[in-house]
Design a protein around this motif. Structure first.
Motif, PDB file in Angstrom:
ATOM      1  N   GLU A  19       0.867  -1.186   0.000  1.00  0.00           N
ATOM      2  CA  GLU A  19       0.000   0.000   0.000  1.00  0.00           C
ATOM      3  C   GLU A  19       0.901   1.233   0.000  1.00  0.00           C
ATOM      4  OE1 GLU A  19      -3.200   0.238  -0.188  1.00  0.00           O
ATOM      5  OE2 GLU A  19      -3.856  -1.824   0.092  1.00  0.00           O
ATOM      6  N   GLN A  20       1.515   1.506  -1.124  1.00  0.00           N
ATOM      7  CA  GLN A  20       2.539   2.542  -1.148  1.00  0.00           C
ATOM      8  C   GLN A  20       1.992   3.925  -0.803  1.00  0.00           C
ATOM      9  OE1 GLN A  20       5.587   1.932  -1.144  1.00  0.00           O
ATOM     10  NE2 GLN A  20       6.114   0.184  -2.424  1.00  0.00           N
ATOM     11  N   GLN A  21       1.006   4.398  -1.530  1.00  0.00           N
ATOM     12  CA  GLN A  21       0.508   5.756  -1.308  1.00  0.00           C
ATOM     13  C   GLN A  21      -0.317   5.844  -0.025  1.00  0.00           C
ATOM     14  OE1 GLN A  21      -1.714   7.404  -4.583  1.00  0.00           O
ATOM     15  NE2 GLN A  21      -2.101   9.334  -3.554  1.00  0.00           N
ATOM     16  N   ALA A  22      -1.308   4.954   0.114  1.00  0.00           N
ATOM     17  CA  ALA A  22      -2.152   4.998   1.312  1.00  0.00           C
ATOM     18  C   ALA A  22      -1.362   4.609   2.559  1.00  0.00           C
ATOM     19  CB  ALA A  22      -3.358   4.076   1.138  1.00  0.00           C
ATOM     20  N   GLY A  23      -0.349   3.755   2.375  1.00  0.00           N
ATOM     21  CA  GLY A  23       0.471   3.376   3.516  1.00  0.00           C
ATOM     22  C   GLY A  23       1.245   4.549   4.081  1.00  0.00           C
ATOM     23  N   ASP A  24       1.751   5.394   3.216  1.00  0.00           N
ATOM     24  CA  ASP A  24       2.468   6.586   3.681  1.00  0.00           C
ATOM     25  C   ASP A  24       1.519   7.532   4.407  1.00  0.00           C
ATOM     26  OD1 ASP A  24       4.620   8.401   3.956  1.00  0.00           O
ATOM     27  OD2 ASP A  24       3.980   9.478   2.173  1.00  0.00           O
ATOM     28  N   LEU A  25       0.300   7.700   3.869  1.00  0.00           N
ATOM     29  CA  LEU A  25      -0.688   8.544   4.531  1.00  0.00           C
ATOM     30  C   LEU A  25      -1.037   7.986   5.901  1.00  0.00           C
ATOM     31  CD1 LEU A  25      -2.633  10.950   4.429  1.00  0.00           C
ATOM     32  CD2 LEU A  25      -4.272   9.478   3.214  1.00  0.00           C
TER      33      LEU A  25
END
Length: 411
Positions: free
Chosen positions: A317-323
């Motif tokens: 979850e690259q993008q949502a994981g960073d958020l």
């Protein structure tokens, strides 16, 4: 009895020190005062995983100085959930680390011989009442022997986890769970010569106040932080939101939408709508803990299947994981309104411990790729939460550790 009274006094002193730590103004003199009263509470803890040393090993490929980890112990078997949990607890305890232990009975109640979830919950409620009456203490002997054998380690004992009225309350006031918590804490205190046990009250988000066992026995309040707690949607054979869009969830912004009590243009009390990065029940739990002088441990915290549609097999979850990571650390520093409450609230410093589940959930709760259990690719838990696999999320996690004064850091 003397040991129990002494424990109650020490617990009161700890709560007072924590309250002092929260309310003293910032500055060099504050740091000295906080250190002299609250000791190690001045630095928040990083705990890793919920089962196996894989979580520990993954973090230490790029980080160092983690404070401990998290494992599970089952009341029914009177033993660790499986040998991997014991092995991880041993690794941590032999280093004098913190070991969070979830003492479970709701998931597999003693005496439960099968049936649906309602039957299991009914038996769990009965076991809770039996614990309140002093039953099942022999099931804790193996755990007590372990904590006694490792006096340098600290043990955060969750007296069951994500407790709720459905699984633990036999009456409207939930005296069953409150009495069970206090009875268990008293029994464990009376048997522990190492005095290295702390007790965690870990409720589901909305029932913390109704089920609270009282200040005397509770050392920590716990809460789980996954998707809804940080106002993120998740994917489970279709998108699930935190409420019903658009009234309670802003899909585009990935935020909860709630009212709080503010003021109108004339300074009169009025309902004010705004978007939030954090669930209202979590914010209220932090306020409740602060008001009672209790530190909070994020007892279970990890990535979920926020955005995947089942077509990807890497589980990342690259993008949502960073958020998610950024919102996790912003929760530690929250200052602002709380839905349906008046005024603004400073909740910074209430969270003193974070257990990050640094595992690959594509392969079940223990994250072990042995073919024994895999989550289907289109379900909530299909996600690889190992920080080493991420770029931005790992960088944000490392930045969060440094910015919030953790002893654990990235190299």
């Amino acid at each position: 009895m003397v040991a129990q009274r002494l424990r109650t006094v020490l617990r009161s002193l700890t709560a007072a020190a924590f309250a002092l730590l929260l309310f003293l103004p910032a500055g060099p003199d504050t740091a000295r005062a906080a250190d002299s009263t609250a000791g190690a509470a001045a630095a928040p803890e990083l705990l890793l995983g919920q089962s196996t040393r894989g979580a520990w090993d993954d973090f230490h490929t790029f980080g160092q100085n983690a404070d401990g980890g998290s494992v599970y112990y089952e009341l029914r078997a009177g033993d660790w959930v499986n040998p991997a949990h014991r092995a991880y607890a041993t690794l941590l305890a032999e280093q004098g680390k913190t070991v969070q232990v979830g003492i479970s009975w709701k998931d597999n109640p003693p005496g439960f011989e099968g049936g649906d979830e309602n039957a299991k919950a009914a038996r769990s409620r009965a076991v809770t009442a039996e614990l309140a009456a002093g039953g099942h203490t022999a099931s804790l002997d193996r755990l007590l022997a372990f904590t006694e054998a490792h006096p340098r380690a600290r043990f955060k004992l969750r007296l069951d986890y994500e407790v709720s009225s459905f699984y633990h309350c036999t009456d409207a006031g939930c005296s069953s769970y409150k009495n069970a918590f206090n009875r268990l804490a008293g029994y464990l205190d009376s048997r522990s010569g190492a005095h290295n046990l702390e007790y965690v009250f870990h409720p589901v988000r909305g029932e913390f106040e109704a089920m609270y066992p009282g200040d005397a026995a509770v050392d920590w309040m716990g809460v789980s932080v996954f998707a809804h707690e940080l106002c993120l949607p998740l994917y489970d054979r279709g998108p699930l939101y935190n409420g019903t869009p658009p009234q309670n969830y802003d899909v585009a912004a990935k935020q909860c939408r709630n009212a709080y009590i503010g003021t109108d243009a004339h300074g009169n009390p009025a309902a004010v709508w705004r978007n939030f990065d954090h669930d209202a029940n979590v914010l209220k739990l932090l306020k409740f803990a602060r008001d009672h002088g209790k530190p909070v441990v994020l007892s279970e915290a990890g990535l979920m299947n926020f955005t995947a549609d089942g077509s990807s097999t890497d589980g990342l979850e690259q993008q949502a994981g960073d958020l998610w990571v950024k919102r996790l650390f912003s929760l530690m520093n929250y200052r602002g309104p709380i839905p349906n409450l008046p005024g603004t609230h400073d909740l910074s410093g209430v969270i003193r411990s974070v257990a990050y589940i640094n595992l690959d959930f594509r392969y079940g709760w223990d994250g072990i790729d042995d073919g024994s259990f895999d989550f289907p690719p289109d379900t909530t838990w299909f996600v690889d939460g190992r920080l080493s696999r991420y770029g931005a999320a790992k960088a944000s996690f490392c930045q969060g550790l440094a910015a919030n004064g953790f002893t654990a850091r990235c190299r």
